[in-house]
Scaffold this active site. Structure first.
Site, PDB file in Angstrom:
ATOM      1  N   ASN A 119      -7.583  -2.698  13.847  1.00  0.00           N
ATOM      2  CA  ASN A 119      -8.958  -3.075  13.511  1.00  0.00           C
ATOM      3  C   ASN A 119      -9.000  -4.341  12.639  1.00  0.00           C
ATOM      4  O   ASN A 119     -10.024  -4.662  12.049  1.00  0.00           O
ATOM      5  CB  ASN A 119      -9.693  -1.920  12.823  1.00  0.00           C
ATOM      6  CG  ASN A 119      -9.025  -1.497  11.519  1.00  0.00           C
ATOM      7  OD1 ASN A 119      -8.133  -2.190  11.020  1.00  0.00           O
ATOM      8  ND2 ASN A 119      -9.454  -0.380  10.956  1.00  0.00           N
ATOM      9  N   ASP A 144       0.821  -1.216   0.000  1.00  0.00           N
ATOM     10  CA  ASP A 144       0.000   0.000   0.000  1.00  0.00           C
ATOM     11  C   ASP A 144       0.855   1.266   0.000  1.00  0.00           C
ATOM     12  O   ASP A 144       2.067   1.210   0.232  1.00  0.00           O
ATOM     13  CB  ASP A 144      -0.956   0.002   1.208  1.00  0.00           C
ATOM     14  CG  ASP A 144      -0.296  -0.493   2.494  1.00  0.00           C
ATOM     15  OD1 ASP A 144       0.947  -0.475   2.575  1.00  0.00           O
ATOM     16  OD2 ASP A 144      -1.019  -0.887   3.416  1.00  0.00           O
ATOM     17  N   HIS A 180      -7.141  -4.955   9.922  1.00  0.00           N
ATOM     18  CA  HIS A 180      -6.868  -4.816   8.485  1.00  0.00           C
ATOM     19  C   HIS A 180      -5.542  -5.440   8.089  1.00  0.00           C
ATOM     20  O   HIS A 180      -4.604  -5.518   8.875  1.00  0.00           O
ATOM     21  CB  HIS A 180      -6.976  -3.358   8.007  1.00  0.00           C
ATOM     22  CG  HIS A 180      -5.901  -2.433   8.455  1.00  0.00           C
ATOM     23  ND1 HIS A 180      -6.142  -1.102   8.719  1.00  0.00           N
ATOM     24  CD2 HIS A 180      -4.575  -2.611   8.661  1.00  0.00           C
ATOM     25  CE1 HIS A 180      -5.007  -0.511   9.058  1.00  0.00           C
ATOM     26  NE2 HIS A 180      -4.043  -1.405   9.036  1.00  0.00           N
ATOM     27  N   GLU A 240      -9.581  -1.912   5.111  1.00  0.00           N
ATOM     28  CA  GLU A 240     -10.310  -1.538   6.310  1.00  0.00           C
ATOM     29  C   GLU A 240     -11.563  -2.412   6.481  1.00  0.00           C
ATOM     30  O   GLU A 240     -12.017  -3.040   5.516  1.00  0.00           O
ATOM     31  CB  GLU A 240     -10.714  -0.066   6.196  1.00  0.00           C
ATOM     32  CG  GLU A 240      -9.530   0.896   6.111  1.00  0.00           C
ATOM     33  CD  GLU A 240      -8.840   1.100   7.458  1.00  0.00           C
ATOM     34  OE1 GLU A 240      -8.552   0.112   8.153  1.00  0.00           O
ATOM     35  OE2 GLU A 240      -8.571   2.265   7.801  1.00  0.00           O
TER      36      GLU A 240
END
Ligand code: GLP
Length: 260
Positions: free
Chosen positions: A136, A67, A138, A143
């Protein structure tokens, strides 16, 4: 899916580095998927050591990062291109032309994503994908709510992810809001995956990813479906797993039946 629990982060980094080194020795033009964040730093340091002291040769290796933040160029200290140069690429004999990271300054995001996917395909696919896990759940920047079949694409960050990455930018308000990330589906096509997670603060999300349901709420849980994934943990990150003792027992004893 295999859960391997090492005594600490150093031992886990050593384990992962050995896997990568053997894979490069067996296939010098290995295709590696790489992650950023604090978690893989020790692994990268160990690979640098192996290059310097044992001659581990990266000259034919190709890498794809997961990313990049949109709006950040390679010289911005918060960019992942910068991170990779600082932590790995500048210290090994890798060919910079074979180190692919989405271009955060692109003026055509759709094209950039398509090109990234076709480069992965053109390289023959990722042999070993290194992953961390966000608070979270990811992987990459997929996400909660990301399709488990998603490909490389534009993504907006959640506020908890911006908070988690605030330190690097001197405050949450400075963290970019938009990114390009490879998809969960892209990650799933890697031949082998090693997800690293360390520390007590990762224990609950690791539990959900490993022992919870497969759900887009925790995109790392999609790895339960992958044919060759290792969750490589330290004791603290493994502390909430209900089958922790079973994983250890299985790992300790498998060498009696399988070659090391
Ligand atoms: C970012 C990256 C992820 C990484 C995660 C965890 O969100 N996009 O690839 O896994 O951070 O970071 P850390 O390893 O610092 O906990």
């Amino acid at each position: 899916m295999e859960v391997i629990i090492q005594p600490d982060e150093k031992a886990a980094a050593e384990w992962a580095a050995q896997q990568i080194a053997s894979a490069i020795e067996a296939k010098p033009n290995l295709v590696l998927g790489l992650a950023t964040g604090n978690t893989p730093r020790k692994l990268y340091r160990r690979l640098v050591d192996m290059h310097r002291n044992q001659g581990l040769d990266f000259s034919a290796v190709t890498t794809f990062n997961l990313d990049e933040y949109l709006g950040l160029g390679p010289d911005h200290p918060g960019s992942y291109r910068y991170f990779m140069r600082e932590n790995l690429f500048d210290h090994i004999n890798i060919n910079p032309k074979l180190c692919y990271i989405p271009n955060g300054l692109t003026d055509d995001v759709l094209q950039e994503c398509e090109t990234f996917e076709s480069r992965i395909e053109g390289s023959g696919g990722i042999d070993i994908q290194i992953l961390g896990i966000g608070p979270n759940g990811h992987i990459g920047f997929n996400e909660p709510g990301s399709s488990l079949g998603s490909r490389t694409r534009f993504k907006a960050l959640t506020e908890d992810t911006r908070l988690a990455n605030a330190e690097m930018f001197g405050g949450q308000e400075n963290v970019p809001r938009f990114v390009i990330t490879v998809g969960v589906g892209t990650i799933q096509e890697a031949r082998r995956i090693i997800l690293l997670a360390f520390g007590e603060q990762k224990a609950e999300i690791v539990r959900q990813a490993v022992e919870g349901p497969i759900t887009c709420e925790v995109t790392a849980s999609a790895l339960q479906w992958h044919r060759s994934t290792v969750f490589l943990l330290d004791e603290a990150a493994a502390s909430k797993l209900k089958r922790r003792d079973y994983y250890k027992y299985a790992y300790e004893h498998k060498w009696k039946y399988l070659q090391k």
